[in-house]
Scaffold this motif. Structure first.
Motif: not given
Length: 446
Positions: A96-107
């Protein structure tokens, strides 16, 4: 899916208040777990066994959008492009770390925006007569339970992360004076009892339906197995003797050079453990924690006993011999209160064995709820008449011999996600979870 409103009444206002309270309590806890570390730690993967904390945060929001905004509220998709990224079945945790995750502020912003809209939906959604998802506010309860379950997994991530402690909580109270004088075991008489539920409003599909099980008489430990007792197994060479171990468990012992529960290590003549960033002596009177099913079963074999089956565990926890009925909890039908059990991350450790006499079962068995999840001997299988609801991936895809059932909840489980019928499951090799056990034996030779 009948009878969801029987336990809590059918007053729409009361049902909505209960749903709102459950959602708000879950989000408050999520805020504690994600707000106590800097953003770079939220975005890091602290163990391949667990997701980055920021993935859990956005996944919570995405599931809430899917079920409460779209399925219940009929709203248009807010962020449809996130569905695939935060699909837990599409991506293993280690990737999951390799996915285009939302950064903390956006999450955080996404989860907050979804929640604001969900509370609007809750005001107007029917709580009866709108189908199974809406009956007794089930969908809202399901989502609150989902968030609390992820809160427990985030708490596990905090245990796995390195560095100084980020969380704090008061110590649990000491065991009462009578704890040392309790009998080692109690006799649970044989006979039928009602297992599972048809009336618990927010029970999940694998807890249903209620059905009769006939259980032979057996003896069950009054208390969970303690660190002191498990240390006897360790010191007796239990990790070096294959006859105590399931063959797959013995392979785990050899492959990973296991010699004690996870997070334990030798220091001088004794043992210490790491707990949420603090290294401390292993407390002898706490329930043993962070042991796999294989370790629990090996200890039981060494002690000349066995793990209880899931049906035995539930009969001991719920069956009232005086009335013949099954209670919601060992102490009765009242929702859990602080004097009943160690739940909800109120403390960051199990309470000493023998604690919470007010939470005991009719037979005097203590700490069946809270403190540590308890491994059972049983595979995770459907009950007779099981129907997947509202989606197969919650339970059905895990049925079979690969997963073992755990019961009772841990100190990291919220009351909304813990009841006498609640079923947890995991792979028998798992050690990072907040799991311990108690043992049983047959009342008569088989």
């Amino acid at each position: 899916m009948t009878g969801r409103g029987e336990e809590y009444g059918t007053d729409p206002g009361a049902l909505r208040r209960r749903a709102a309270e459950a959602l708000l309590a879950a989000r408050e806890r999520t805020g504690v777990l994600t707000g106590c570390v800097p953003d770079e730690e939220l975005a890091a993967q602290h163990s391949p066994l667990m997701s980055p904390l920021v993935w859990d945060l956005a996944h919570i929001g995405n599931q809430e959008e899917l079920w409460l905004l779209r399925a219940v509220g009929g709203r248009a998709a807010l962020r449809p492009e996130l569905d695939q990224i935060y699909d837990a079945f599409e991506h293993p945790r280690a990737e999951r770390l390799s996915l285009p995750l939302l950064p903390p502020d956006q999450a955080r912003g996404y989860a907050a925006e979804v929640r604001g809209r969900v509370l609007d939906v809750l005001v107007s959604a029917p709580v009866e007569g709108g189908g199974p998802l809406l009956e007794a506010s089930f969908a809202f309860g399901m989502v609150a339970q989902h968030e609390q379950q992820h809160d427990e997994t985030m708490l596990i991530t905090h245990q796995l992360r390195s560095g100084p402690a980020a969380l704090a909580a008061p110590e649990p109270p000491p065991a009462p004076p009578d704890a040392a004088a309790l009998p080692r075991e109690v006799l649970v008489e044989g006979g039928p009892f009602t297992m599972g539920t048809t009336t618990e409003p927010w029970a999940l599909d694998n807890e249903r339906p209620a059905h009769v099980r006939d259980v032979a008489a057996f003896f069950l430990d009054t208390l969970p197995v303690s660190n002191r007792s498990f240390q006897y197994f360790v010191e007796d060479g239990g990790y070096g003797e294959p006859r105590w171990w399931h063959p797959e468990g013995w392979e785990q012992v050899r492959r990973h050079e296991l010699a004690a529960p996870l997070f334990w290590r030798r220091e001088g003549a004794g043992w210490v453990r790491r707990r949420f960033g603090v290294v401390e002596p292993v407390p002898p009177d706490e329930p043993v924690l962070h042991v796999s099913w294989y370790e629990a079963a090996a200890y039981a074999a060494w002690a000349g006993r066995r793990l209880p089956t899931e049906a035995e565990w539930e009969k001991a926890a719920r069956h009232d011999p005086a009335s013949g009925r099954s209670r919601r909890y060992p102490w009765g039908d009242a929702d859990p209160a602080p004097h009943h059990a160690n739940l909800g991350q109120r403390h960051l450790r199990p309470a000493p064995v023998g604690s919470y006499p007010d939470g005991a079962s009719p037979l005097g068995v203590r700490q069946l709820m809270g403190d540590v999840w308890e491994w059972t001997a049983s595979d995770f299988l459907p009950y007779p008449g099981f129907r997947a609801f509202p989606y197969r991936e919650y339970s059905e895809v895990f049925f079979g011999g690969s997963h073992k059932v755990l019961r009772g909840g841990s100190f990291g489980v919220a009351p909304v996600a813990c009841r006498g019928t609640f079923r947890n499951w995991d792979l028998p090799r798992r050690r990072q979870i907040f799991a311990g056990f108690r043992t049983a034996r047959d009342a008569e030779p088989r």
